[in-house]
Design an enzyme around this catalytic site. Structure first.
Site, PDB file in Angstrom:
ATOM      1  N   GLY A 438       0.787  -0.920  -0.216  1.00 52.13           N
ATOM      2  CA  GLY A 438      -0.204  -0.148   0.194  1.00 52.13           C
ATOM      3  C   GLY A 438       0.376   1.606  -0.103  1.00 52.13           C
ATOM      4  N   SER A 439       0.747   2.278   0.642  1.00 54.34           N
ATOM      5  CA  SER A 439       1.037   3.304   0.495  1.00 54.34           C
ATOM      6  C   SER A 439       2.128   3.919   1.148  1.00 54.34           C
ATOM      7  CB  SER A 439      -0.047   4.435   1.054  1.00 54.34           C
ATOM      8  OG  SER A 439      -1.012   4.765   0.931  1.00 54.34           O
ATOM      9  N   SER A 440       2.747   2.473   1.971  1.00 51.81           N
ATOM     10  CA  SER A 440       4.433   2.796   3.238  1.00 51.81           C
ATOM     11  C   SER A 440       4.758   2.594   1.840  1.00 51.81           C
ATOM     12  CB  SER A 440       3.912   1.649   3.358  1.00 51.81           C
ATOM     13  OG  SER A 440       4.307   0.267   2.887  1.00 51.81           O
ATOM     14  N   PHE A 441       4.741   2.302   0.543  1.00 50.41           N
ATOM     15  CA  PHE A 441       5.955   2.380  -0.715  1.00 50.41           C
ATOM     16  C   PHE A 441       5.638   3.414  -1.929  1.00 50.41           C
ATOM     17  CE2 PHE A 441       6.746   0.899  -5.075  1.00 50.41           C
ATOM     18  CZ  PHE A 441       7.892  -0.216  -4.869  1.00 50.41           C
ATOM     19  N   LYS A 442       5.141   4.273  -1.526  1.00 51.59           N
ATOM     20  CA  LYS A 442       5.783   5.852  -2.116  1.00 51.59           C
ATOM     21  C   LYS A 442       6.439   6.273  -1.641  1.00 51.59           C
ATOM     22  CE  LYS A 442       0.256   6.701  -1.937  1.00 51.59           C
ATOM     23  NZ  LYS A 442      -0.820   7.246  -0.809  1.00 51.59           N
TER      24      LYS A 442
END
Length: 705
Positions: A438-442
């Site tokens: 999810g957004s932890s990858f951004k």
């Protein structure tokens, strides 16, 4: 005509008879010549032949070289059995002999020699003498007695192998706290002399209590070594913690254990005594990390030949116990000695001292390990904690968990079944697996985009509302986000965790540069770490196939799957001027970081992203603001990944992520924490994980809040 045929047949038969007779005669001639040749062999040649048979374990051929009186003294069967038991028992190999002297007189001969051989206790070298007696027709034959094997060995003596078992090494945390090592349990057993004469009913009762058949108990009691006052061990169980039992709030499991042991003691003949076992103090909180040992099986012994495992040895099955098996197991000591009929040792032939297993000290902080476990023990989660500046792994937690001590004490079928039937999969090690980030990858997408120049951090991507699609070619598929804000620049996109921004960013980067950037960051590769973990991926195939998949990948969805330890390692680039630090588990008194991926991004890019991640925590609009502390700067990123069967699935679940780290390298307890929890839908999404990690950080880092 008939007469000619008869004459021909008669002639043929005669010829065959003559031919066969000739062959038989020739065979007899060569056999006689062979015997004459053998009888002419000198004693030294005969002895070397005997040693050659010995080196090939051809004991039958050795027996055939003995003189008649020697064969009357010992049967062939006993001769073969004695030699086989001795030489195989000591692991003899590389047998050689060097003849020193030969003396012949009046039909007798003495061959002096030095023999050497390798054994499980080391090399054995000795001087000895073999005697031969000459018969008129047979020539020299060996005069045999037991001293031919070893000079001091008598007829009633035995060759014993005494094993001094190596002590298994212990595992400690960074502060010297035991993680795996010597502990005490309770051994439940029977003393035959204290049992009732009619004990059938007692054995049935005891069998039910211990979960073992009464016939199995009877079999143990029938062993030859057992006497009236012998203690016959039946089962090992947890020891009652007396201190806890007398405390104001004793543990429920400890109270139940005391009641169970009291019930066992009502059976006549039962005795409960202390016994040493492998012990895991952390129990459930460290089971997936520390692992456990079990007694070796026949398959283990076959798989690990010549590795010094005994039938009652233990072997590491998982975790650190398996990872450091060679270092922990040690090497058994062995003594090979001659013992008389009474068991007294007469002569030591070889001795090899034992080498105890090596102790292992890990970078783990067991207090932090337990705090993380307590925070997430009701969840399906995986957490990794690191020092972002050294690479030291401070904690590795997977929940739900199991008690690794149960494997030592003999897990009941009921307990084993409950672990395997539990839908939450307590045996499943989540920090070794991979999940949609999810957004932890951004931040990773941001680093690749800034490095390739595809992302201008100050470019406003425009106000799109809460849903967006590139064009009609995407059909009914839209990228959605949760917050409407302006301007849509990189820093704000991190603060508000804007999916649309990072979908557009991935498209700007393009297929090849995006995948190339991920390849350079260790995707689809083995993580250089002590523990083997699942490889992170960006596609189920060799590449990202479509625009929609590329856009979704930009914010950690699509087919993106990342291992938590890998993700934590990648976050170290933002604390180390763009260098990714290698994680490690073995403690070093003076830790020095080892760079795994140098220049993963430039120092300027690392600083820019770190600053933005700091505002994710400090800004009241930031998705990670729940972890904010006034006394120090924290930087991090939340993430909520949707797990569903299809794009239209409304019944899917969500994974919640939070990656957070301290930005001050001079802090006494620097930390990078990456946590993933499953099924956070309707529980606050990633905010649920932020609250858990907030409590962990506040406990781990003392000071203001």
């Amino acid at each position: 005509m008939r007469r000619r045929k008869k004459r021909f047949l008669f002639s043929t038969v005669c010829t065959l008879i003559i031919l066969l007779a000739g062959l038989a005669g020739a065979a007899l001639f060569f056999q006689i010549q062979g015997k004459i040749g053998a009888s002419r062999k000198k004693p030294d040649a005969l002895f070397l032949e005997y040693v050659e048979y010995l080196s090939r374990a051809d004991y039958k051929a050795m027996y055939g070289m003995l003189d008649e009186q020697s064969q009357l003294n010992i049967s062939e069967e006993d001769f073969i059995t004695r030699h086989k038991n001795i030489y195989e028992g000591i692991g003899a190999n590389g047998i050689t002999a060097e003849i020193k002297q030969v003396e012949e007189k009046d039909g007798e001969a003495a061959v002096s020699y030095t023999m050497s051989l390798s054994s499980i206790a080391g090399e054995i070298i000795f001087n000895n003498q073999a005697e031969f007696r000459k018969e008129k027709k047979k020539g020299y034959e060996m005069v045999w007695n037991d001293s031919v094997i070893f000079p001091e060995l008598g007829r009633t003596d035995k060759v014993r192998v005494i094993t001094d078992k190596a002590q298994r090494g212990s595992v400690f945390d960074r502060n010297g706290r035991l993680l795996a090592g010597k502990g005490t349990a309770s051994s439940v057993g029977l003393v035959p002399g204290k049992m009732r004469e009619d004990s059938a009913g007692d054995l049935e009762t005891l069998g039910k209590l211990l979960g073992m058949p009464a016939d199995s108990i009877k079999k143990k009691l029938s062993a030859k070594w057992i006497k009236e006052d012998s203690f016959v061990p039946l089962k090992t169980i947890k020891k009652v913690d007396e201190l806890n039992l007398n405390s104001m709030e004793p543990r429920e499991d400890n109270v139940k254990n005391k009641e169970f042991q009291d019930q066992l003691l009502t059976v006549p003949g039962v005795l409960i005594t202390d016994t040493q076992v492998r012990y895991y103090p952390l129990g459930e909180s460290g089971a997936h990390l520390v692992g456990y040992v079990q007694y070796v099986t026949a398959e283990d012994l076959e798989k690990h030949p010549n590795e010094d495992y005994l039938t009652d040895s233990v072997i590491g099955r998982s975790g650190m116990e398996a990872l450091f098996e060679k270092e922990l197991k040690g090497t058994n000591g062995r003594t090979i000695a001659i013992a008389d009929a009474g068991g007294a040792l007469k002569k030591t032939l070889a001795a090899k001292p034992r080498t105890d297993g090596r102790d292992i000290t890990l970078t783990i902080d067991s207090t932090l390990q337990m705090e993380i476990y307590e925070a997430f023990k009701e969840d399906k989660s995986g957490t990794v904690a690191m020092n972002p500046y050294t690479g030291e792994v401070l904690a590795l937690v997977s929940t739900p968990s199991y008690d690794d001590n149960d494997f030592i004490l003999g897990m009941s079928e009921e307990t084993w079944a409950s672990l395997n039937d539990d839908e939450r999969k307590p045996m499943f090690n989540r920090f070794r697996q991979r999940f949609a980030p999810g957004s932890s990858f951004k931040p990773i997408t941001g680093a690749i985009g800034l490095t390739t120049g595809a992302i201008d951090p100050n470019e406003d991507y425009g106000k799109e509302g809460l849903s967006w699609r590139k064009d009609e070619s995407w059909g009914n598929y839209y990228v959605t986000t949760l917050h409407d804000y302006s301007p849509a620049i990189l820093e704000n996109a991190f603060i508000y965790s804007d999916n649309i921004y990072f979908a557009k960013a991935a498209l700007k980067i393009g297929f090849d540069d995006f995948m190339s950037g991920l390849d350079k960051l260790g995707f689809n590769q083995e993580l250089p770490f002590d523990i083997s973990v699942a490889k992170s991926q960006y596609s189920n195939t060799e590449r990202i196939e479509t625009e929609v998949q590329l856009a979704d990948s930009g914010y950690g969805q699509g087919q993106m799957l990342v291992n938590p330890i890998h993700l934590a390692s990648l976050y170290t680039m933002f604390a180390n001027e763009g260098n990714v630090i290698k994680p490690y588990l073995q403690y070093k008194p003076e830790p020095a970081p080892e760079v795994w991926l140098p220049g993963a991004c430039s120092p300027e890019i690392a600083d820019r992203i770190r600053t933005a991640l700091g505002k994710v925590i400090s800004s009241r609009h930031g998705t990670g603001h729940g972890a904010y502390r006034k006394d120090m700067e924290l930087a991090g990123k939340t993430g909520t990944a949707e797990i569903k069967a299809s794009k239209d699935d409304t019944n899917g679940t969500e994974l919640g992520w939070f990656a957070v780290f301290t930005t001050d390298p001079s802090l006494e307890t620097p930390i990078l924490l990456v946590s993933m929890a499953e099924d956070v839908k309707d529980r606050g999404g990633s905010g649920y994980v932020v609250r858990k990690d907030k409590a962990i950080l506040d406990s781990y880092i003392p000071g203001g809040r």
